[in-house]
Enzyme design. Structure first.
Site, PDB file in Angstrom:
ATOM      1  N   ALA A  70      41.435  36.132  47.770  1.00 24.43           N
ATOM      2  CA  ALA A  70      41.952  37.417  46.665  1.00 24.43           C
ATOM      3  C   ALA A  70      42.910  38.630  47.283  1.00 24.43           C
ATOM      4  O   ALA A  70      43.445  37.996  48.374  1.00 24.43           O
ATOM      5  CB  ALA A  70      40.483  38.871  47.155  1.00 24.43           C
ATOM      6  N   GLY A 115      39.334  32.391  49.000  1.00 25.51           N
ATOM      7  CA  GLY A 115      38.579  32.284  47.505  1.00 25.51           C
ATOM      8  C   GLY A 115      39.108  30.692  46.789  1.00 25.51           C
ATOM      9  O   GLY A 115      38.157  30.584  46.319  1.00 25.51           O
ATOM     10  N   GLU A 118      37.192  28.113  47.881  1.00 26.14           N
ATOM     11  CA  GLU A 118      36.078  27.926  47.003  1.00 26.14           C
ATOM     12  C   GLU A 118      35.973  27.800  45.424  1.00 26.14           C
ATOM     13  O   GLU A 118      35.340  26.708  44.846  1.00 26.14           O
ATOM     14  CB  GLU A 118      35.522  29.954  46.482  1.00 26.14           C
ATOM     15  CG  GLU A 118      34.935  30.160  48.508  1.00 26.14           C
ATOM     16  CD  GLU A 118      34.332  31.684  48.652  1.00 26.14           C
ATOM     17  OE1 GLU A 118      33.612  31.657  48.636  1.00 26.14           O
ATOM     18  OE2 GLU A 118      35.560  32.065  47.735  1.00 26.14           O
ATOM     19  N   GLU A 138      37.473  34.941  55.699  1.00 27.02           N
ATOM     20  CA  GLU A 138      37.134  36.480  55.304  1.00 27.02           C
ATOM     21  C   GLU A 138      36.878  36.990  56.905  1.00 27.02           C
ATOM     22  O   GLU A 138      36.812  37.902  56.928  1.00 27.02           O
ATOM     23  CB  GLU A 138      35.866  35.753  53.982  1.00 27.02           C
ATOM     24  CG  GLU A 138      36.759  35.875  53.030  1.00 27.02           C
ATOM     25  CD  GLU A 138      36.533  34.433  52.972  1.00 27.02           C
ATOM     26  OE1 GLU A 138      36.523  34.127  51.440  1.00 27.02           O
ATOM     27  OE2 GLU A 138      36.778  33.469  53.955  1.00 27.02           O
TER      28      GLU A 138
END
Length: 264
Positions: A70, A115, A118, A138
């Protein structure tokens, strides 16, 4: 399908093969709201109508990063309400990616953090350069994976390894990613896209309906017991019997020629 995006570059690099590049190299291809929206639109378009697209190769612009996660500069100072609205968009993007009927190959050209990792895990499989780095960081900033990472990572590496990766937040390299099942192959940087496209072309020449249903059946295998999964397999297998592509495939085999599949 839409072709013009603010944060994605799309090219039809080979017949039936779409190369999709995360195009924010100045921010290490980090997720901002627009990139999440653009990816959601891409996966939704492919779900609604893949048309001639049979495989997607997903990569990042530049040599620094595949996707750094992010964009925390954009998130700095966000209200709780704005954060939740943005994350709802990311959630929709992830669901659309996981539901995409077209196989997705991640070509990991650099760092894939948070992310970004991911995205790699939500792809069907991945190739990476030797210098690629991976991490779920995170927990170091008071968060946890929120784009299906706690679901996709243990399916790739096992739950005990996944706990170590997510709870410690320590980066790991391409060779560990290969050994643990995060990526399928480590490829020298100059050959990364060519290798991914070679595999994409090998998929694209096959019957597209058969490929999409086989992908779906493989996904179901991770979500249910053997008997229920086999029932699903037989159900989609039977859907292929009356197709024109199945008739063409058997005829071409007996005529000793390459089949011409039309996705019908």
């Amino acid at each position: 399908m839409r072709w013009n995006f603010e944060t994605l570059s799309l090219t039809l690099s080979e017949p039936h093969v779409l190369a999709a590049t995360l195009d924010r190299p100045q921010r290490a291809n980090a997720f901002n709201t627009q990139l999440a929206a653009d990816l959601r639109q891409l996966w939704t378009d492919l779900y609604h109508d893949p048309a001639d697209t049979r495989v997607v190769v997903l990569t990042g612009a530049g040599e620094r990063a595949f996707c750094a996660g992010a964009d925390l500069k954009e998130r700095d100072g966000m209200t709780v309400e704005d954060w939740k609205r943005q994350h709802a968009l990311i959630e929709q993007m992830v669901r659309a990616m996981l539901a995409c009927p077209v196989p997705i190959i991640a070509a990991v050209n650099g760092a894939a953090y948070a992310g970004g990792l991911e995205l790699v895990l939500a792809s069907d499989f991945a190739y990476a350069v030797p210098t690629a780095r991976f991490a779920f960081t995170e927990v170091a900033i008071g968060l946890m994976p929120g784009a299906a990472g706690t679901q996709t990572l243990p399916r790739a590496v096992g739950v005990r390894r996944a706990k170590e990766i997510i709870l410690a937040g320590k980066p790991f390299g391409a060779e560990d990613a290969l050994a643990w099942g995060v990526v399928n192959r480590v490829v020298d940087a100059p050959a990364l896209m060519d290798t991914a496209l070679e595999t994409a072309n090998a998929i694209a020449v096959n019957a597209p309906l058969a490929v999409r249903l086989a992908k779906k059946s493989l996904d179901v295998a991770t979500q249910t017991d053997l008997g229920t999964g086999y029932d699903f397999e037989i159900g989609v297998y039977n859907q292929l019997i009356p197709t024109e592509d199945r008739v063409e495939g058997i005829r071409a085999f007996n005529e000793k020629r390459k089949p011409v599949f039309r996705g019908q």
